[in-house]
Structure formats: C-alpha cells, structure tokens
Design a protein around this motif. Sequence first.
Motif, mmCIF file in Angstrom:
data_model
loop_
_atom_site.group_PDB
_atom_site.id
_atom_site.type_symbol
_atom_site.label_atom_id
_atom_site.label_comp_id
_atom_site.label_asym_id
_atom_site.label_seq_id
_atom_site.Cartn_x
_atom_site.Cartn_y
_atom_site.Cartn_z
ATOM 1 N N ALA A 47 45.070 71.609 48.552
ATOM 2 C CA ALA A 47 45.293 73.210 48.257
ATOM 3 C C ALA A 47 45.812 74.035 48.543
ATOM 4 N N SER A 48 46.117 73.672 50.273
ATOM 5 C CA SER A 48 46.371 74.550 51.911
ATOM 6 C C SER A 48 47.567 73.739 52.482
ATOM 7 N N PHE A 49 48.195 72.971 52.296
ATOM 8 C CA PHE A 49 49.066 72.635 52.489
ATOM 9 C C PHE A 49 50.732 71.490 52.022
ATOM 10 N N GLY A 50 49.682 71.018 50.504
ATOM 11 C CA GLY A 50 50.428 70.405 50.185
ATOM 12 C C GLY A 50 50.397 69.231 50.890
ATOM 13 N N ASP A 51 50.954 68.466 50.073
ATOM 14 C CA ASP A 51 51.403 66.824 49.967
ATOM 15 C C ASP A 51 51.564 66.616 52.090
ATOM 16 N N ILE A 52 52.037 67.400 53.037
ATOM 17 C CA ILE A 52 52.244 67.311 53.784
ATOM 18 C C ILE A 52 51.015 67.099 54.620
ATOM 19 N N GLY A 53 49.850 67.914 54.188
ATOM 20 C CA GLY A 53 48.565 67.917 54.570
ATOM 21 C C GLY A 53 47.847 66.653 54.175
ATOM 22 N N ILE A 54 47.832 66.199 52.905
ATOM 23 C CA ILE A 54 47.455 64.383 52.266
ATOM 24 C C ILE A 54 48.479 63.624 53.730
ATOM 25 N N ASN A 55 49.527 63.661 53.632
ATOM 26 C CA ASN A 55 50.278 62.603 54.704
ATOM 27 C C ASN A 55 49.848 62.849 55.782
ATOM 28 N N ALA A 56 49.428 63.921 56.634
ATOM 29 C CA ALA A 56 49.080 63.822 58.003
ATOM 30 C C ALA A 56 47.569 62.889 58.148
ATOM 31 N N PHE A 57 46.710 63.869 57.049
ATOM 32 C CA PHE A 57 45.260 63.550 56.888
ATOM 33 C C PHE A 57 45.022 61.890 56.902
ATOM 34 N N ALA A 58 45.568 61.432 55.855
ATOM 35 C CA ALA A 58 45.938 59.974 55.790
ATOM 36 C C ALA A 58 45.695 59.161 57.006
ATOM 37 N N ILE A 59 46.624 59.932 57.900
ATOM 38 C CA ILE A 59 46.559 58.880 59.359
ATOM 39 C C ILE A 59 45.723 59.102 59.920
ATOM 40 N N ILE A 60 45.095 60.521 59.650
ATOM 41 C CA ILE A 60 44.146 60.977 61.135
ATOM 42 C C ILE A 60 42.430 59.558 60.541
ATOM 43 N N SER A 61 42.529 59.569 59.018
ATOM 44 C CA SER A 61 42.023 58.454 58.279
ATOM 45 C C SER A 61 41.214 57.586 58.745
ATOM 46 N N TYR A 62 42.792 56.966 59.507
ATOM 47 C CA TYR A 62 42.878 55.725 59.600
ATOM 48 C C TYR A 62 41.909 55.539 60.823
ATOM 49 N N TRP B 3 40.964 72.456 59.779
ATOM 50 C CA TRP B 3 40.607 71.212 60.371
ATOM 51 C C TRP B 3 39.685 70.955 61.608
ATOM 52 N N HIS B 4 39.374 72.162 61.230
ATOM 53 C CA HIS B 4 38.317 72.242 62.466
ATOM 54 C C HIS B 4 36.874 72.506 61.711
ATOM 55 N N THR B 5 36.941 72.213 60.489
ATOM 56 C CA THR B 5 35.709 72.626 59.666
ATOM 57 C C THR B 5 34.894 70.432 60.051
ATOM 58 N N PHE B 6 36.112 69.572 60.129
ATOM 59 C CA PHE B 6 34.737 68.325 60.634
ATOM 60 C C PHE B 6 33.503 68.863 61.501
ATOM 61 N N GLY B 7 34.332 69.199 62.251
ATOM 62 C CA GLY B 7 33.778 69.188 63.959
ATOM 63 C C GLY B 7 32.577 70.706 63.552
ATOM 64 N N ILE B 8 33.093 71.235 62.834
ATOM 65 C CA ILE B 8 31.966 72.454 62.691
ATOM 66 C C ILE B 8 30.648 71.542 61.834
ATOM 67 N N TYR B 9 31.447 70.918 61.427
ATOM 68 C CA TYR B 9 29.746 70.345 60.397
ATOM 69 C C TYR B 9 29.446 69.993 61.060
#
Length: 204
Positions: free
Chosen positions: A23-38, A175-181
């Motif tokens: 919703a916020s960044f589109g496909d590039i956000g998903i692609n970036a998070f895929a790397i961070i998820s690994y 991107w900060h929501t993970f740390g916040i929760y």
Amino acid sequence: MPEAIAQFSTPVTTLCMNYTLMASFGDIGINAFAIISYLSSFTMSVFFGASEGMQPLFGQAYGAKEGENLNHDFRVGLWISVIGSAICVAIYVIFPHFLCGLFGADAETAQFTERHMWEYCWGFIVGSINIMFSAYFYSTKRSGQAIGLNIIRSLVMNTLVITLLPMLFGDAVVWHTFGIYEVLVLIIGLGMKRISERKGLVYR
C-alpha cells in the motif's frame, strides 16, 4: 506451547508488512522486504538458538532453588542476545549492498533496500531480548506469562502496530514498526517479570 506460539511471529509479521508495504511503496517495497525477510529468518534462528541453549541452565538453577545462579544466567542470556543481535545488525547496516547482491537484487531494489535496512533491523536487538524473556518465563514454571507474552508479540502487537501506525503517521514509520512493537512487548515483559517477582521468585 510458548515456543509454538512464538513461531507465528515471522509469518504474521511478514504478512502484515507485505500488505502495508504494498500500500505504501508498491512492488519495490515488497522486493526490498523479501531480502530483509531472508536476513530476518537467519537472525531469528540465532535468537531462538540462544534462548534454547540458555533454557536448561535456567531450569537447572530454578529446580535447585539457586536464585543467585538463575539471575546470573538470565543476565548472561540477555548479554548474549544483545551482543549477538548487535553484531547481526552491524553486518546488515555496514554491508547492505553486498547482502542485496547475494539475492540478485537489481540496482533500484538494492538502493531502496540499503536506504531502509537500518530502519527495520534495529528491532532485532529488542526482539532478541523478548525471546530470552520468554525462555526465562517458561523455564521457571511461568508458562502462563510466556504464552501471554508470545501471543501479544506474535499475534496481537505486531498486527496492530504494523497495520495501524502507518495509517496514523504515514509511510515514514512503516519500516520502524517492527522495532516499535518489539519495544512495546519488552515493556510488557518487564512488567510481567516485576509483578511475578514482586515478593521474590516463587519456587514450585
């Protein structure tokens, strides 16, 4: 049961982050998070390994009613978590371009990921402490607290923070929501420990 519930954290967080990032960044956000998820999967396995390694020491000291040793082991466990997670975060923040290259990211995705890597990864330090708190609770016959903490962390707080905060404060907070929760869960965990030990540690 506490450990089983804790394992829900990664898929639930991933689902909520994917929805919010799309919703916020589109496909590039998903692609970036895929790397961070690994990277997150690797990092979380280190945290769970540390907590499971400390669990027998917690249980042995508790069973022998050695409160001083238990407190010492708990402090050692926290230091292991903090130092280990800090090393992981340092690697991710210092070498983001190299890590993105390992996953075949294109130039645009790599640049976007590098820009936001630290905003997500600082939460690993707090998350590692929360995982150690859970091990400490269920190793000292406080499974109720461990289950409650993991439900809050793995199913409730992550869902609410990741989905609601960006609606209230915009894309900058996504991107900060993970740390916040994780910080909010840590506050709850500290409260649980304080309440359950307000009259000293109870041996059952």
